[in-house]
Scaffold this motif. Structure first.
Motif, short mmCIF file in Angstrom:
data_model
loop_
_atom_site.label_atom_id
_atom_site.label_comp_id
_atom_site.label_asym_id
_atom_site.label_seq_id
_atom_site.Cartn_x
_atom_site.Cartn_y
_atom_site.Cartn_z
N TYR A 79 1.09 -1.64 0.37
CA TYR A 79 0.31 0.28 0.25
C TYR A 79 1.18 1.49 0.17
CZ TYR A 79 -3.21 -2.99 1.53
OH TYR A 79 -4.44 -4.51 1.93
N SER A 82 -0.85 4.97 0.03
CA SER A 82 -1.49 5.22 1.08
C SER A 82 -0.99 5.20 2.31
CB SER A 82 -2.52 4.29 1.20
OG SER A 82 -3.51 3.99 0.47
N SER A 253 -5.91 6.72 0.76
CA SER A 253 -4.82 7.47 1.63
C SER A 253 -5.50 8.46 2.18
CB SER A 253 -4.21 7.84 -0.35
OG SER A 253 -3.81 6.80 -0.61
#
Length: 278
Positions: A79, A82, A253
């Motif tokens: 990720y 994010s 995010s």
């Protein structure tokens, strides 16, 4: 002894996260002054007074750092955007507190020279980020200059241990060696680990007294430099955003950005309430 280990673990875990200052956590846990004092006399003939504390605290830091490293690396790999937004939220959330602290270091408020210092350090971060591609380090094909750069990076990042508000991981990210450092630790790349570690150890031994001197005699200027680094790091982290962008990534995010921001607010309020009770 167990309490010292736990405090060391907490500080070590935060040192993995760019934007979260281990020194600030040390303040919250009530061990900052003892740590700085211990580091400042470890090179003198009074070192026996603090060796037991530093070894115990250091063990906790290494344990906490290692455990958090796997978690952060996983999220960066899976990720990426994010996770960087989480770091960014932490930095944006901390800026008002750091700005307030800088203002409090002078009775008349920040002067022109302080803003100049700030701009110099902001520009330094931006220029360094722009040049990071040119000075990229290939850990599979290292040169003497690459090793020297890693030692210098470790030396600069070591100031985060004694400067409240600055994160060692953030310094590594600004210098473009954060992922190199974390990957090397996970894969056991000893040449890289020893290079960075050497810089950190030398830096801690040499800069603890210097930072104490600067904070005692040029506190407003020192905080102005810290502000410049932190503001510039917003660009450094934003410049590293990459990957597929869709609705899910944007939503996640946004959530992680807010989570990082809230984390800092909660930590600062806890720190302030703790000091009010003392």
């Amino acid at each position: 002894m167990f309490g010292i280990i736990v405090r060391g673990m907490a500080m070590g875990m935060t040192e993995v996260v760019p934007g979260v200052s281990g020194s600030t956590v040390a303040m919250i846990l009530g061990v900052y002054e003892r740590l700085i004092y211990s580091l400042s006399i470890v090179t003198t003939d009074r070192r026996n007074e603090v060796i037991a504390f530093l070894v115990t605290f250091g063990f906790g830091m290494v344990t906490g750092f290692a455990s958090a490293l796997f978690i952060i690396t996983y999220f960066l790999d899976n990720y990426h955007a994010s996770t960087l937004l989480f770091f960014l939220g932490i930095i944006v959330g901390f800026l008002p507190y750091l700005w307030k602290e800088a203002q409090q270091q002078t009775e008349t408020g920040l002067k022109s020279k302080h803003y100049i210092i700030m701009l110099i350090f902001i520009s330094t971060v931006i220029v360094g980020q722009l040049l990071s591609g040119i000075m990229s380090v290939d850990i599979n094909n290292m040169s003497i200059m690459n090793y020297a750069f890693l030692i210098v990076s470790g030396f600069i990042a070591s100031t985060a241990l004694v400067l409240p508000g600055i994160s060692g991981a953030l310094i590594f990210m600004i210098l473009g060696v954060y992922e190199i450092a974390t990957d090397s630790l996970l894969t056991g790349n000893l040449p890289v680990i020893l290079s960075i570690g050497t810089g950190v150890i030398i830096g801690v031994l040499l800069t603890s007294k210097l930072i104490r001197f600067l904070l005692a005699n040029y506190s407003a200027g020192t905080y102005s430099a810290m502000l410049g680094l932190v503001i510039g790091s917003i660009y450094a982290i934003s410049d590293n955003l990459s990957g597929q962008v869709d609705g899910q990534v944007i939503l996640l995010s946004l959530v992680t950005f807010v989570a990082g921001f809230v984390l800092v607010v909660v930590l600062k309020r806890y720190q302030d309430s703790r000091f009010d009770d003392i």
